[in-house]
Motif scaffolding. Sequence first.
Motif, mmCIF file in Angstrom:
data_model
loop_
_atom_site.group_PDB
_atom_site.id
_atom_site.type_symbol
_atom_site.label_atom_id
_atom_site.label_comp_id
_atom_site.label_asym_id
_atom_site.label_seq_id
_atom_site.Cartn_x
_atom_site.Cartn_y
_atom_site.Cartn_z
ATOM 1 N N LEU A 1 31.898 90.564 50.298
ATOM 2 C CA LEU A 1 30.859 89.592 49.991
ATOM 3 C C LEU A 1 31.026 89.034 48.595
ATOM 4 N N LEU A 2 30.355 87.919 48.348
ATOM 5 C CA LEU A 2 30.237 87.333 47.025
ATOM 6 C C LEU A 2 28.915 87.766 46.429
ATOM 7 N N ALA A 3 28.841 87.843 45.112
ATOM 8 C CA ALA A 3 27.606 88.315 44.481
ATOM 9 C C ALA A 3 27.488 87.803 43.055
ATOM 10 N N ASN A 4 26.261 87.817 42.570
ATOM 11 C CA ASN A 4 25.941 87.658 41.148
ATOM 12 C C ASN A 4 25.367 88.972 40.646
ATOM 13 N N TRP A 5 25.601 89.268 39.357
ATOM 14 C CA TRP A 5 24.993 90.444 38.728
ATOM 15 C C TRP A 5 24.679 90.110 37.279
ATOM 16 N N ASP B 1 26.674 98.081 29.769
ATOM 17 C CA ASP B 1 27.974 97.597 30.200
ATOM 18 C C ASP B 1 27.848 97.071 31.632
ATOM 19 N N TRP B 2 28.202 95.797 31.851
ATOM 20 C CA TRP B 2 28.057 95.230 33.192
ATOM 21 C C TRP B 2 28.920 95.969 34.205
ATOM 22 N N GLN B 3 30.043 96.530 33.760
ATOM 23 C CA GLN B 3 30.887 97.272 34.693
ATOM 24 C C GLN B 3 30.211 98.561 35.141
ATOM 25 N N ASP B 4 29.458 99.189 34.239
ATOM 26 C CA ASP B 4 28.700 100.371 34.633
ATOM 27 C C ASP B 4 27.596 99.997 35.616
ATOM 28 N N ARG B 5 26.965 98.869 35.379
ATOM 29 C CA ARG B 5 25.896 98.414 36.277
ATOM 30 C C ARG B 5 26.443 98.198 37.685
ATOM 31 N N LEU B 6 27.530 97.445 37.757
ATOM 32 C CA LEU B 6 28.113 97.119 39.054
ATOM 33 C C LEU B 6 28.751 98.348 39.696
ATOM 34 N N GLY B 7 29.404 99.174 38.879
ATOM 35 C CA GLY B 7 29.988 100.399 39.401
ATOM 36 C C GLY B 7 28.941 101.328 39.983
ATOM 37 N N GLY B 8 27.738 101.312 39.387
ATOM 38 C CA GLY B 8 26.651 102.122 39.922
ATOM 39 C C GLY B 8 26.249 101.684 41.320
ATOM 40 N N CYS C 1 31.373 104.739 49.848
ATOM 41 C CA CYS C 1 32.604 104.063 50.290
ATOM 42 C C CYS C 1 33.552 103.899 49.108
ATOM 43 N N ASP C 2 34.823 103.703 49.414
ATOM 44 C CA ASP C 2 35.723 103.202 48.384
ATOM 45 C C ASP C 2 35.282 101.775 48.057
ATOM 46 N N GLY C 3 35.265 101.426 46.767
ATOM 47 C CA GLY C 3 34.776 100.110 46.386
ATOM 48 C C GLY C 3 35.643 99.433 45.359
ATOM 49 N N TRP C 4 35.756 98.133 45.493
ATOM 50 C CA TRP C 4 36.514 97.312 44.536
ATOM 51 C C TRP C 4 35.668 96.083 44.225
ATOM 52 N N ALA C 5 35.317 95.924 42.960
ATOM 53 C CA ALA C 5 34.523 94.767 42.536
ATOM 54 C C ALA C 5 35.278 94.012 41.455
ATOM 55 N N VAL C 6 35.249 92.698 41.558
ATOM 56 C CA VAL C 6 35.989 91.839 40.623
ATOM 57 C C VAL C 6 35.062 90.760 40.079
ATOM 58 N N GLN C 7 34.959 90.687 38.772
ATOM 59 C CA GLN C 7 34.254 89.574 38.144
ATOM 60 C C GLN C 7 35.249 88.438 37.933
ATOM 61 N N LEU D 1 35.662 112.132 51.232
ATOM 62 C CA LEU D 1 34.604 112.812 50.489
ATOM 63 C C LEU D 1 34.727 112.560 48.993
ATOM 64 N N ASP D 2 35.778 111.851 48.600
ATOM 65 C CA ASP D 2 36.039 111.561 47.195
ATOM 66 C C ASP D 2 36.248 110.048 47.027
ATOM 67 N N PRO D 3 35.200 109.253 47.213
ATOM 68 C CA PRO D 3 35.371 107.802 47.151
ATOM 69 C C PRO D 3 35.781 107.325 45.756
ATOM 70 N N VAL D 4 36.532 106.243 45.750
ATOM 71 C CA VAL D 4 37.056 105.674 44.517
ATOM 72 C C VAL D 4 36.412 104.313 44.291
ATOM 73 N N VAL D 5 35.965 104.067 43.069
ATOM 74 C CA VAL D 5 35.355 102.794 42.707
ATOM 75 C C VAL D 5 36.134 102.189 41.550
ATOM 76 N N ARG D 6 36.486 100.928 41.696
ATOM 77 C CA ARG D 6 37.159 100.210 40.610
ATOM 78 C C ARG D 6 36.423 98.905 40.361
ATOM 79 N N VAL D 7 36.065 98.659 39.110
ATOM 80 C CA VAL D 7 35.405 97.420 38.694
ATOM 81 C C VAL D 7 36.258 96.793 37.610
ATOM 82 N N GLU D 8 36.618 95.528 37.786
ATOM 83 C CA GLU D 8 37.493 94.881 36.816
ATOM 84 C C GLU D 8 37.180 93.400 36.717
#
Length: 479
Positions: A262-266, A273-280, A287-293, A350-357
Amino acid sequence: MASVKAPSDLLRRLRARFDETGYTIDGVRERLGDVAAGALAREELVPALRATKDLDPLAALIRLWWLGVPVSTAAADLPLSELVQCGLLVKVGDAVQASVHLQPWETGGYVVSDRKVRPGDPAVRRDHVVGAGGASANLAQLVTRQPVERALDLGTGCGVQVLHLADRAGHIVATDVNRRALDLAQLSWGLSGIEGVDVRRGSMFDPVEDERFDLIVSNPPFVISPHARLTYREAGYQADDFCRELVRLAPTHLNPGGHCQLLANWLHVKGEDWQDRLGGWLAETGCDGWAVQRDAQDPAEYVELWLKDAAEQGTPAYRERYDEWLAWFEAQNVTGIGFGWITLHASGTLDPVVRVEELSQQVELPVGAYLADILDSITTAHRLTDDDLLATALHLSKGVLEERIGLPGAEDPTHIILRQTRGLRRTTTVGTVEAALAGVCDGQLPLAPLLAAIGDILGEQHLSPTPLRPLIAEGYFHT
């Protein structure tokens, strides 16, 4: 204007006329020429009006359906009475004018929406259905190309994402809270030859209750504002809570192995830190997650963008709404607003990975064609132990170049840069060890002996594989 509907036979005949006349993406570009087509992409109509003044059959279609200006009944070689009867056209003296915006789309299909709003037009109605544009194309380029059995287009709007999903999804459910959006979306699909879409009305995930999907896509009403005035862009949640709630609920509707994109605004909030906000947000999903600004705007830029979007510049309410919006941001300590992509993968780990960049550079399109490789790189870098990594034979990814920067005549460079010419086209500064590995990692030998050999040359023992983890996560090396 009331909702418009048209019988399938009329839509087939209209599509046949478009095909015969060349009312396609390529046909319009060729007919307008580079200057007028470029201006039209910027919502400037004058060059396109000049280019179509001769009113040949294609020019008449461009003027009628894309530019939205009246065309004489003599020039409009179409089943006019039927189109007027079903509400797609209205009579204006001895001419007709489209009541909708109808444009060819890059899939080879067509998109039907409300007419574009331009300065001087009446105020946008609350249930306005916005057409396909940059955000729609952005999401379509991001979505995985893997075939799926069940797909959900959440907040379908004018139906453009379904045009992209139709050739790789066995069953598609399309939802929207706006009844008019669903009506116009069905016109888009009918003109594009797409049948069997399961259409449901409702907010968020309400229309699908306990159902699960292999793929969920959404270009949602993500605009952050003090009031939910326009359905297509604002959901009425506080601040950026709508996008957060969408991310939180999505995993309960994913099949094992499924993706939500999906597309999003934050918000960027002072002291956070916006990356901490989005990573939260992503960490809450399991889930494994990947977010890109992809972009960030200051509050004033953001307000100007969306007031312009609704053609409110120059209106009596403009300054008042601008001031109110800015005051609302100020009260929440907002310093900026980010825009970008969010991808969730229900990997079952059981060990999901989150990356925000943040990625501001141009990337290779479509991202969906290599999305699986991106997610695999992120999770591999996280889950391999040091012993696993030392026992792994790494490959340098295709298209990675090395650049050395230094003073003329200097024996050693001051910077060594690895640059990707493919995929996400990242660049990173590396040390001597990583640069040496880039020159020898061809998948033939495990990492341990390569590090040992490099250590002997550099006079260092027991080199750690740890510095390679971010390079694997970012796709410079792969297993």
